[in-house]
Design a protein around this motif. Structure first.
Motif, PDB file in Angstrom:
ATOM      1  N   LEU A  18       0.823  -1.210   0.000  1.00 15.28           N
ATOM      2  CA  LEU A  18       0.000   0.000   0.000  1.00 15.28           C
ATOM      3  C   LEU A  18       0.856   1.258   0.000  1.00 15.28           C
ATOM      4  O   LEU A  18       0.516   2.262  -0.630  1.00 15.28           O
ATOM      5  N   LYS A  36      -0.375   3.129  -3.543  1.00 15.83           N
ATOM      6  CA  LYS A  36      -1.176   4.319  -3.278  1.00 15.83           C
ATOM      7  C   LYS A  36      -2.424   4.395  -4.171  1.00 15.83           C
ATOM      8  O   LYS A  36      -2.525   5.247  -5.049  1.00 15.83           O
ATOM      9  N   PRO A  37      -3.383   3.487  -3.978  1.00 18.69           N
ATOM     10  CA  PRO A  37      -4.618   3.510  -4.785  1.00 18.69           C
ATOM     11  C   PRO A  37      -5.406   4.793  -4.570  1.00 18.69           C
ATOM     12  O   PRO A  37      -5.454   5.332  -3.465  1.00 18.69           O
ATOM     13  N   LYS A  38      -6.044   5.265  -5.647  1.00 18.22           N
ATOM     14  CA  LYS A  38      -6.812   6.508  -5.584  1.00 18.22           C
ATOM     15  C   LYS A  38      -8.279   6.286  -5.940  1.00 18.22           C
ATOM     16  O   LYS A  38      -9.174   6.727  -5.234  1.00 18.22           O
ATOM     17  N   ARG A  57     -11.834   4.074  -7.071  1.00 20.34           N
ATOM     18  CA  ARG A  57     -12.537   2.891  -6.571  1.00 20.34           C
ATOM     19  C   ARG A  57     -12.009   1.633  -7.240  1.00 20.34           C
ATOM     20  O   ARG A  57     -11.906   0.577  -6.608  1.00 20.34           O
ATOM     21  N   ASP A  72      -8.923   1.187  -8.318  1.00 24.14           N
ATOM     22  CA  ASP A  72      -7.633   0.908  -7.690  1.00 24.14           C
ATOM     23  C   ASP A  72      -7.828   0.161  -6.372  1.00 24.14           C
ATOM     24  O   ASP A  72      -7.138  -0.815  -6.079  1.00 24.14           O
ATOM     25  N   TRP A  73      -8.768   0.650  -5.572  1.00 24.12           N
ATOM     26  CA  TRP A  73      -9.017   0.030  -4.268  1.00 24.12           C
ATOM     27  C   TRP A  73      -9.578  -1.379  -4.426  1.00 24.12           C
ATOM     28  O   TRP A  73      -9.265  -2.267  -3.643  1.00 24.12           O
ATOM     29  N   ARG A  74     -10.394  -1.591  -5.460  1.00 23.08           N
ATOM     30  CA  ARG A  74     -10.964  -2.923  -5.685  1.00 23.08           C
ATOM     31  C   ARG A  74      -9.861  -3.911  -6.049  1.00 23.08           C
ATOM     32  O   ARG A  74      -9.825  -5.035  -5.541  1.00 23.08           O
ATOM     33  N   PHE A 123      -6.662  -3.611  -5.345  1.00 24.08           N
ATOM     34  CA  PHE A 123      -5.778  -3.788  -4.203  1.00 24.08           C
ATOM     35  C   PHE A 123      -6.426  -4.667  -3.137  1.00 24.08           C
ATOM     36  O   PHE A 123      -5.748  -5.461  -2.478  1.00 24.08           O
ATOM     37  N   SER A 124      -7.723  -4.558  -2.977  1.00 26.96           N
ATOM     38  CA  SER A 124      -8.445  -5.398  -2.024  1.00 26.96           C
ATOM     39  C   SER A 124      -8.365  -6.869  -2.430  1.00 26.96           C
ATOM     40  O   SER A 124      -8.205  -7.755  -1.584  1.00 26.96           O
TER      41      SER A 124
END
Length: 219
Positions: free
Chosen positions: A28, A32-34, A36, A38-40, A42-43
């Motif tokens: 992380l 550095k996801p920005k 939604r 990116d976050w999906r 990375f999750s």
């Protein structure tokens, strides 16, 4: 059933939490996801790590499910020991410490290389975004998506080190996700930079350095 000694090698849920947290926060800090999306992505990567460490230190579900098949074909291996989780070393008859086995060493190289790509790629991408230009230098002169390649290398490395049924099932799904994300980012870059992006895309591949140059020269 697992004996007392094998249970001491597993059931270490504190180590599951600590190792998962360390690797997730380490990735992380570089990714550095920005958005939604990116976050999906990375999750999903984080879920892969949690599933991996849950079997590595918590409960060896893969060995439990395959214990009959493994024991019948490799009777010399104590499949309830913690080292037996290094399945490839065990199946190929590596008799020394599996932590120094060829697949384990290969996994270290892939994982280390993956984290380096994520870190270096983020630095170069951040510099380009700050200058409001297209990232075309450093790693980006050789490939379009070094960070996604980094995540794929990390997952590949962990599979060589400690393969499990769950992470093997998750792996192609995550690779497909990163390829889709790469294509989406390419469309966004083309919309923003136009001809500059198209010229850049003709000279570089998504993930494998110089792939298009090599294929175009040969054919």
């Amino acid at each position: 059933m697992m004996n007392h000694e094998s249970m001491q090698a597993y059931g270490l849920w504190g180590l599951v939490i600590v190792n998962s947290a360390v690797f997730i926060f380490f990735a992380l800090s570089f990714f550095k996801p920005k958005t939604r999306t990116d976050w999906r992505s990375f999750s999903a990567f984080s879920a892969f790590l949690v599933a991996l460490f849950a079997e590595m230190y918590g409960f060896p579900l893969t060995i439990y499910l395959l214990s009959g098949w493994l024991q019948s074909r490799f009777p010399q291996v104590d499949w309830l020991s913690h080292d037996a989780g290094h399945l490839l070393e065990m199946m190929f008859g590596w008799e020394a410490n599996p932590h120094f086995g060829p697949f384990h060493l290969l996994s270290f190289a892939l994982i280390g290389g993956g984290f380096w790509l994520i870190s270096k790629g983020w630095q170069e991408l951040y510099a380009a975004q700050k200058a409001k230009t297209l990232a075309t230098h450093g790693l980006y002169a050789r490939m379009q998506h070094p960070q996604y390649l980094g995540f794929i290398l990390i997952m590949t490395g962990f599979l060589f080190q400690w393969p499990t049924l769950l992470t093997l099932a998750m792996y192609p799904v995550l690779v497909y996700m990163y390829v889709r994300l790469a294509k989406r980012e390419e469309r966004a870059a083309e919309a923003e930079f136009g001809e500059l992006w198209r010229q850049y895309a003709q000279k570089t591949s998504r993930f494998i350095p110089f792939w298009r140059k090599t294929t175009s020269t040969n054919g």
